[in-house]
Design an enzyme around this catalytic site. Structure first.
Site, PDB file in Angstrom:
ATOM      1  N   GLY A   1       0.780  -1.063   0.080  1.00  0.00           N
ATOM      2  CA  GLY A   1      -0.049   0.171  -0.077  1.00  0.00           C
ATOM      3  C   GLY A   1       0.771   1.302   0.111  1.00  0.00           C
ATOM      4  O   GLY A   1       0.471   2.194   0.574  1.00  0.00           O
ATOM      5  N   LEU A   2       1.869   1.011  -0.635  1.00  0.00           N
ATOM      6  CA  LEU A   2       2.862   2.433  -0.582  1.00  0.00           C
ATOM      7  C   LEU A   2       2.683   3.360  -1.958  1.00  0.00           C
ATOM      8  O   LEU A   2       3.313   4.268  -2.296  1.00  0.00           O
ATOM      9  CB  LEU A   2       4.213   2.032  -0.472  1.00  0.00           C
ATOM     10  CG  LEU A   2       4.954   1.815   0.850  1.00  0.00           C
ATOM     11  CD1 LEU A   2       6.394   1.556   0.551  1.00  0.00           C
ATOM     12  CD2 LEU A   2       4.404   2.734   1.737  1.00  0.00           C
ATOM     13  N   GLY A   3       1.698   2.843  -2.668  1.00  0.00           N
ATOM     14  CA  GLY A   3       1.268   3.580  -3.877  1.00  0.00           C
ATOM     15  C   GLY A   3       1.746   3.235  -5.142  1.00  0.00           C
ATOM     16  O   GLY A   3       2.405   4.095  -5.926  1.00  0.00           O
ATOM     17  N   SER A   4       2.013   1.983  -5.500  1.00  0.00           N
ATOM     18  CA  SER A   4       2.596   1.525  -6.878  1.00  0.00           C
ATOM     19  C   SER A   4       1.842   1.961  -7.940  1.00  0.00           C
ATOM     20  O   SER A   4       2.428   2.178  -9.024  1.00  0.00           O
ATOM     21  CB  SER A   4       2.965   0.057  -6.646  1.00  0.00           C
ATOM     22  OG  SER A   4       1.523  -0.507  -6.695  1.00  0.00           O
ATOM     23  N   SER A   5       0.488   1.950  -7.822  1.00  0.00           N
ATOM     24  CA  SER A   5      -0.266   2.424  -8.986  1.00  0.00           C
ATOM     25  C   SER A   5      -0.039   3.775  -9.525  1.00  0.00           C
ATOM     26  O   SER A   5       0.002   4.157 -10.658  1.00  0.00           O
ATOM     27  CB  SER A   5      -1.641   2.122  -8.729  1.00  0.00           C
ATOM     28  OG  SER A   5      -2.009   0.971  -8.083  1.00  0.00           O
TER      29      SER A   5
ATOM     30  N   ALA B   1       2.523   5.736  -8.490  1.00  0.00           N
ATOM     31  CA  ALA B   1       3.715   5.949  -8.918  1.00  0.00           C
ATOM     32  C   ALA B   1       4.211   5.696 -10.393  1.00  0.00           C
ATOM     33  O   ALA B   1       4.807   6.261 -11.129  1.00  0.00           O
ATOM     34  CB  ALA B   1       4.868   5.237  -8.014  1.00  0.00           C
TER      35      ALA B   1
ATOM     36  N   ASP C   1      -2.018  10.432  -3.507  1.00  0.00           N
ATOM     37  CA  ASP C   1      -0.926   9.465  -3.916  1.00  0.00           C
ATOM     38  C   ASP C   1      -0.291   9.939  -5.145  1.00  0.00           C
ATOM     39  O   ASP C   1       1.093   9.927  -5.300  1.00  0.00           O
ATOM     40  CB  ASP C   1      -1.302   8.392  -3.908  1.00  0.00           C
ATOM     41  CG  ASP C   1      -2.627   8.011  -4.764  1.00  0.00           C
ATOM     42  OD1 ASP C   1      -3.441   9.270  -5.125  1.00  0.00           O
ATOM     43  OD2 ASP C   1      -3.101   6.609  -4.597  1.00  0.00           O
TER      44      ASP C   1
END
Ligand code: MEV
Length: 310
Positions: free
Chosen positions: A94-98, A100, A141
């Site tokens: 849930g660190l925001g790969s989408s 990024a 994000d």
């Protein structure tokens, strides 16, 4: 002589929500930091066949495909492209790969086709991609991936204000459970419709914490910022988006000497964060791990989207 075709690599950071999740979906502000785990996108032109995408994480592929489609439509490009990704972090935490991957795709394409997109345009296009795929989301994000640093942010990019702030000793614990962000947003939306007064009051209280948090960060008053994190966690519990595991990790962090701790993101799972005095950070990290949290080693305040040498 063989001419080497142009290859562009761009990278974007992940994110962590510091204060204000959920309320930010409904028009209120939040505080977010970019983190130094990055997602790289390499783009080149190809002359034969359709676009090619090589992404180890399936989820990212939808975002890249949509970003390429939007970019080509907007700038009237017919040429096929090949895009590959490489990530420092897993989509699972849930660190925001989408976000990024979307932002890095736009910067890479911008250079590949000489379009010179501004950060604001990259943000706007990336937010359109997120809404087209997920239907819901504040875009915080996307802002972190685009601008980096620590941001005071209002829904849809109405305000994107970089703060000259620092965050010493932020410990991140992954709960081991993947959060389903769109479902949690929909749950809060449904509660809002059922009981608008109660939910609006929670959002307003969260919004006050965010505004105070901004001041405390600028003043480097970390004990006070920690207290605001605790209040935010209580409000998220009231909103019904925390989980026994997240509550346990938060409690453990506080008992081990953190200034403050809270869930970070949609809730239900994903990560919790704890802000600690430097001297306590080791003890807090060990306690979180002992309590079943997986430590995620990232640093806040990372640089926004940028070109890489490869
Ligand atoms: C999810 O990480 C944070 C939420 O506020 C959703 C969003 O802002 O898009 C729940």
């Amino acid at each position: 002589m063989k001419i080497k075709s142009k290859t562009i690599t761009a990278s974007s950071p992940g994110k962590l929500m510091l204060l204000g999740e959920h309320a930010v979906v409904f028009g209120f502000p939040c505080l977010v930091t970019a983190v130094d785990s990055r997602l790289k996108v390499t783009a080149s032109k190809i002359t034969v066949g359709p676009d090619r995408f090589q992404t180890p994480q399936v989820k990212e592929c939808r975002f890249i495909q949509k970003a390429v489609q939007f970019f080509k439509q907007k700038y009237q490009i017919n040429q096929s492209v090949c895009l590959t990704t490489q990530s420092d972090f897993s989509a699972r935490v849930g660190l925001g790969s989408s976000s990024a991957v979307t932002v890095a795709t736009f910067l890479a394409l911008s250079y590949l086709f000489g379009q010179n997109l501004s950060r604001r345009t990259i943000f706007d296009l990336s937010y359109q991609v997120t809404l087209a795929i997920q239907k819901v989301g504040s875009g915080f994000d996307i802002a972190a991936a685009t601008y980096g640093g620590i941001l005071y942010y209002v829904t849809g990019g109405q305000v994107i204000k970089p703060l000259k702030a620092e965050l010493p000793s932020l410990i991140i614990g992954y709960s081991g459970i993947k959060a389903d962000t769109p479902s949690l947003i929909k749950k809060v939306q449904a509660d809002y419709q059922k009981n608008p007064q109660k939910v609006k009051k929670i959002f307003q209280d969260i919004s006050c914490l965010v505004d105070l948090g901004k001041e405390m960060l600028l003043k480097k008053n970390y004990p006070r910022f920690g207290w605001l994190m605790n209040q935010n966690h209580l409000l998220l519990q009231k909103l019904g988006v925390s989980s026994p595991k997240l509550d346990f990790l938060v409690k453990t962090a506080l008992q081990s000497g953190a200034y403050g701790a809270k869930l970070s993101g949609a809730g239900g799972g994903d990560c919790m964060i704890a802000l600690c005095p430097q001297a306590k950070s080791q003890a807090v990290a060990e306690a979180i791990q002992k309590a079943g949290g997986e430590l995620i080693a990232v640093l806040p305040n990372a640089e926004g989207v940028r070109l890489e040498d490869r």
